[in-house]
Design a protein around this motif. Structure first.
Motif, PDB file in Angstrom:
ATOM      1  N   ARG A 112       0.829  -1.211   0.000  1.00  7.66           N
ATOM      2  CA  ARG A 112       0.000   0.000   0.000  1.00  7.66           C
ATOM      3  C   ARG A 112       0.865   1.264   0.000  1.00  7.66           C
ATOM      4  O   ARG A 112       1.849   1.322   0.735  1.00  7.66           O
ATOM      5  CB  ARG A 112      -0.903   0.009   1.247  1.00  7.66           C
ATOM      6  N   GLN A 131      -2.465 -16.098   2.168  1.00  8.07           N
ATOM      7  CA  GLN A 131      -3.927 -16.198   2.140  1.00  8.07           C
ATOM      8  C   GLN A 131      -4.460 -16.008   0.725  1.00  8.07           C
ATOM      9  O   GLN A 131      -5.388 -16.711   0.298  1.00  8.07           O
ATOM     10  CB  GLN A 131      -4.536 -15.148   3.070  1.00  8.07           C
ATOM     11  N   ALA A 133     -13.421 -11.129  -0.824  1.00  9.86           N
ATOM     12  CA  ALA A 133     -13.216 -10.863   0.603  1.00  9.86           C
ATOM     13  C   ALA A 133     -11.861 -11.344   1.114  1.00  9.86           C
ATOM     14  O   ALA A 133     -11.618 -11.306   2.317  1.00  9.86           O
ATOM     15  CB  ALA A 133     -14.331 -11.521   1.410  1.00  9.86           C
ATOM     16  N   VAL A 134     -10.985 -11.777   0.212  1.00 10.69           N
ATOM     17  CA  VAL A 134      -9.687 -12.303   0.653  1.00 10.69           C
ATOM     18  C   VAL A 134      -8.794 -11.157   1.108  1.00 10.69           C
ATOM     19  O   VAL A 134      -8.574 -10.195   0.361  1.00 10.69           O
ATOM     20  CB  VAL A 134      -9.005 -13.079  -0.491  1.00 10.69           C
ATOM     21  N   PRO A 135      -8.263 -11.207   2.338  1.00  8.79           N
ATOM     22  CA  PRO A 135      -7.431 -10.101   2.848  1.00  8.79           C
ATOM     23  C   PRO A 135      -6.248  -9.804   1.934  1.00  8.79           C
ATOM     24  O   PRO A 135      -5.529 -10.698   1.504  1.00  8.79           O
ATOM     25  CB  PRO A 135      -6.961 -10.629   4.209  1.00  8.79           C
ATOM     26  N   GLY A 136      -6.093  -8.512   1.627  1.00 10.12           N
ATOM     27  CA  GLY A 136      -4.954  -8.060   0.853  1.00 10.12           C
ATOM     28  C   GLY A 136      -5.159  -8.006  -0.643  1.00 10.12           C
ATOM     29  O   GLY A 136      -4.339  -7.423  -1.349  1.00 10.12           O
ATOM     30  N   THR A 182     -11.121  -3.169  -2.378  1.00 11.81           N
ATOM     31  CA  THR A 182      -9.960  -3.542  -1.571  1.00 11.81           C
ATOM     32  C   THR A 182     -10.388  -4.269  -0.308  1.00 11.81           C
ATOM     33  O   THR A 182     -11.287  -3.819   0.406  1.00 11.81           O
ATOM     34  CB  THR A 182      -9.154  -2.293  -1.170  1.00 11.81           C
ATOM     35  N   ALA A 183      -9.739  -5.388  -0.046  1.00 11.39           N
ATOM     36  CA  ALA A 183      -9.881  -6.072   1.233  1.00 11.39           C
ATOM     37  C   ALA A 183      -8.575  -5.866   1.993  1.00 11.39           C
ATOM     38  O   ALA A 183      -7.499  -6.258   1.523  1.00 11.39           O
ATOM     39  CB  ALA A 183     -10.156  -7.560   1.030  1.00 11.39           C
ATOM     40  N   LEU A 184      -8.629  -5.198   3.121  1.00  5.06           N
ATOM     41  CA  LEU A 184      -7.413  -4.818   3.827  1.00  5.06           C
ATOM     42  C   LEU A 184      -6.567  -6.037   4.171  1.00  5.06           C
ATOM     43  O   LEU A 184      -7.086  -7.084   4.559  1.00  5.06           O
ATOM     44  CB  LEU A 184      -7.760  -4.055   5.115  1.00  5.06           C
ATOM     45  N   PRO A 185      -5.242  -5.923   4.009  1.00  9.93           N
ATOM     46  CA  PRO A 185      -4.370  -7.049   4.357  1.00  9.93           C
ATOM     47  C   PRO A 185      -4.326  -7.275   5.856  1.00  9.93           C
ATOM     48  O   PRO A 185      -4.598  -6.370   6.649  1.00  9.93           O
ATOM     49  CB  PRO A 185      -3.000  -6.604   3.830  1.00  9.93           C
ATOM     50  N   THR A 186      -4.001  -8.480   6.236  1.00 12.98           N
ATOM     51  CA  THR A 186      -3.836  -8.815   7.647  1.00 12.98           C
ATOM     52  C   THR A 186      -2.407  -9.289   7.878  1.00 12.98           C
ATOM     53  O   THR A 186      -1.761  -9.817   6.976  1.00 12.98           O
ATOM     54  CB  THR A 186      -4.817  -9.929   8.071  1.00 12.98           C
ATOM     55  N   GLN A 213       0.007 -11.873   9.110  1.00 15.49           N
ATOM     56  CA  GLN A 213      -0.119 -13.316   9.257  1.00 15.49           C
ATOM     57  C   GLN A 213       1.013 -13.870  10.112  1.00 15.49           C
ATOM     58  O   GLN A 213       2.129 -13.352  10.084  1.00 15.49           O
ATOM     59  CB  GLN A 213      -0.098 -13.968   7.871  1.00 15.49           C
TER      60      GLN A 213
END
Length: 637
Positions: A179, A202, A218-221, A232-236, A238
């Protein structure tokens, strides 16, 4: 979806891509469609040698220069930029002439410039051939890793794939897509279907199970195109334990089929990862460092996994040189003690903090660490404080002494021109360098950069920095009309804010030039410089043959012998003087005078209440024997 992961140029020829190899290994752990890996940079090496009709060994050196030394000028990206949308609108001859002139202005050797211009001619045909081969493979999705100079090569191959198979999914990930740069890539290059911001496990697991793009929403990132914008699905963040041991089979299969694979194979180092993020950056991020992007949170695997990981990699591939990609070695539970005790002939590399003491450095060498990248950056404690390094000149010099003693190759850089740098910070390094020519010189001397995600970039006002836009190289890399180069850029032009200018800027520039010249002389003198000592039962012999400052052979006895020994690898002056004075009856004033004499001739470095012998012990043992002795030492940390 059937997924192909591509590692484009300019990944190091001698290291398989840990990014695609780690993600490819997920296919053995998760249910879903298969994942295959393509080492496009090895394909490029073979193609370019044929195009240039040159000696493969000669081109390997050119490749390394472009991928490593000229990364800051955007050379690797520019070579592949001719096929991007917008680039063809301008006259190619003009674009080539302008970029060639830019490289010459930066002091790039004329032979390298000529090679770069010819490689630009070679890139389109290579891209077309690789894209056709990838499409013919039948995969539904192509994922590209984009670190350093891999962004534009990835984009060039991606657009060629879309031209041949518009229905295939093209996805980019890696450091160049963190980002907000990933979203900027999608805005600038509409043929990119998605990017992954942050870590990719993921996203890849989801891709292999997905039946369509809708399954990825809906997959993060993951950033996807949605109507007229982006979704955009915010990253997590891991856990690093979720990352499997990389599978490098595809790299070695390609290397075996490469006509000149024997040039590369003996030098291969297998990348591995024990941690992500930076524990020091979490505490106090270095002012210039943007390396971890949005992934600063530190996570480390249990140290017990280090031996298992290296055994798995070396036994599987028959290569015994390894390379940690971690930003920083874990403080505790790093697995080095177990690796040292395993008594295997594995060599490895780590990035480390330079304030490690004798025990820790001894353990590094005993574990087979033969090369390190310490975060030294300066030999001025004042400059180190400005950079928020959490170390002093004393720490850095001790580390270099220990590395020299143990045969560890220390690869470090010297920075200057940081905000609030003073003349004294430069002058003290100029005074110091003649006394340390026997220690490893810096690889480069450079001005501090302003990189995205660094404190300099995030809070420029705090440092009196004026951001002036992306570095000049981005004008050549991203030539399309309407491209937001500021959002795509990682490195930025900068200067001092109005009112922060110094009256003595010319004098500071002269000092920086002198520092660069002195480091150049250091590099020339290093091979012939010797400053060592040997211990006898009650005597120390010092051999000082440093060019221009050496004092020859000196024998130390009695109080001088004990005082010198007490400052080897560092010691507190008052304690050393008091202890030696008590043991020998020598007046403390006489001992302080001796320390001052040693400091004047560069035998000892003094900082605050501590002293450090700059000579290197020559104990007539092998390096592992000395390392074992240090692992049990009680020298000051």
């Amino acid at each position: 979806m059937k997924l192909v992961l591509v590692a484009p140029p300019w990944n190091s020829l001698y290291r398989p891509s840990i990014q695609i190899a780690t993600l490819a290994a997920l296919s053995t752990e998760e249910q879903g469609d298969p994942i295959s890996a393509v080492y496009g940079y090895l394909d490029w090496f073979e193609y370019a040698v044929g195009f240039l009709e040159c000696d493969p060994e000669q081109f390997a050196a050119v490749y390394d220069t472009i991928g490593e030394e000229l990364y800051g000028l955007g050379v690797g990206d520019w070579i592949f930029g001719g096929g991007l949308p917008g680039a063809g609108d301008a006259d190619e001859a003009s674009a080539t002439a302008e970029y060639g002139a830019f490289l010459r202005e930066q002091g790039v050797d004329e032979e390298i410039v000529a090679d770069v211009l010819r490689l630009r001619e070679a890139a389109p045909r290579f891209v077309a051939d690789l894209a056709e081969r990838l499409v013919d493979d039948g995969a539904e999705c192509f994922g590209f890793t984009t670190s350093f100079s891999q962004l534009v090569p990835s984009l060039a191959i991606a657009v060629a794939i879309k031209e041949r198979a518009p229905d295939r999914l093209v996805l980019l990930g890696g450091a160049n897509c963190d980002r907000p740069m990933g979203q900027a890539v999608m805005h600038a290059y509409p043929f990119v279907d998605a990017v992954v911001e942050g870590e990719g496990e993921q996203a890849v697991n989801a891709l292999t199970r997905a039946k369509s793009v809708d399954d990825l929403a809906a997959v993060p990132g993951i950033v996807l195109r949605h109507e007229d914008g982006l979704r955009t699905a915010l990253p997590t963040i891991q856990p690093v334990e979720s990352a499997p041991v990389p599978k490098y089979d595809a790299y070695f299969e390609r290397l075996e089929s490469l006509p000149w694979g024997d040039l590369i194979a003996p030098h291969v180092a297998l990348p591995f990862q024990m941690s992500r993020g930076c524990w020091w950056g979490e505490k106090l991020q270095c002012t210039f460092c943007g390396e971890n992007g949005s992934g600063m949170v530190y996570r480390s695997k249990p140290g017990s996994q280090l031996v298992d990981t290296l055994r798995t990699l070396t036994e599987r591939h028959g290569a015994f040189n390894t390379y940690a990609v971690d930003t920083i070695l874990a403080k505790n539970d790093n697995g080095l003690a177990a690796l040292a005790d395993a008594e295997v002939d594995i060599t490895t590399f780590f990035e480390v903090k330079a304030n490690l003491g004798p025990r820790e450095v001894g353990e590094l060498r005993a574990a087979g660490v033969t090369m390190v990248q310490p975060g030294i950056e300066s030999l001025s404690s004042g400059a180190l404080k400005l950079l928020r390094k959490g170390a002093t000149s004393w720490h850095n010099l001790r580390f270099l002494v220990l590395c020299q003693e143990l045969g560890i190759d220390a690869q470090w850089n010297l920075l200057s021109a940081m905000p609030d740098e003073s003349a004294e910070m430069l002058e003290e390094q100029l005074r110091l360098i003649p006394f340390i020519t026997h220690l490893a010189p810096p690889s480069t001397v450079s001005k501090v950069r302003v990189d995205r995600y660094s404190p300099y970039f995030e809070k420029p006002d705090e440092f009196g920095i004026e951001l002036r836009g992306p570095e000049k190289k981005y004008r050549f890399i991203h030539r399309g009309e309407g491209v937001d180069r500021t959002a795509l850029a990682y490195s930025f032009e900068h200067g001092q804010q109005a009112g922060k200018e110094r009256d003595d800027d010319a004098a500071m520039l002269a000092l920086r030039r002198r520092l660069g010249a002195r480091v150049g002389l250091w590099k020339k003198l290093h091979a012939q410089s010797r400053f060592s000592f040997r211990f006898g039962p009650n005597v120390t012999v010092v051999h000082d043959y440093r060019p221009h400052v050496g004092t020859g052979r000196t024998v130390l006895r009695g109080a001088d012998d004990l005082l010198f020994r007490s400052l080897v690898h560092g010691g507190r002056l008052m304690q050393a003087v008091g202890r030696v004075g008590e043991q020998t009856g020598t007046p403390e004033s006489r001992l302080h005078e001796r320390v001052s004499e040693w400091a004047a001739c560069g035998w000892v470095h003094l900082e605050g209440r501590r002293g450090l012998v700059l000579a290197v012990r020559d104990g007539m043992r092998d390096e592992l024997g000395r390392a074992a002795a240090l692992r049990g030492s009680d020298a000051e940390s």
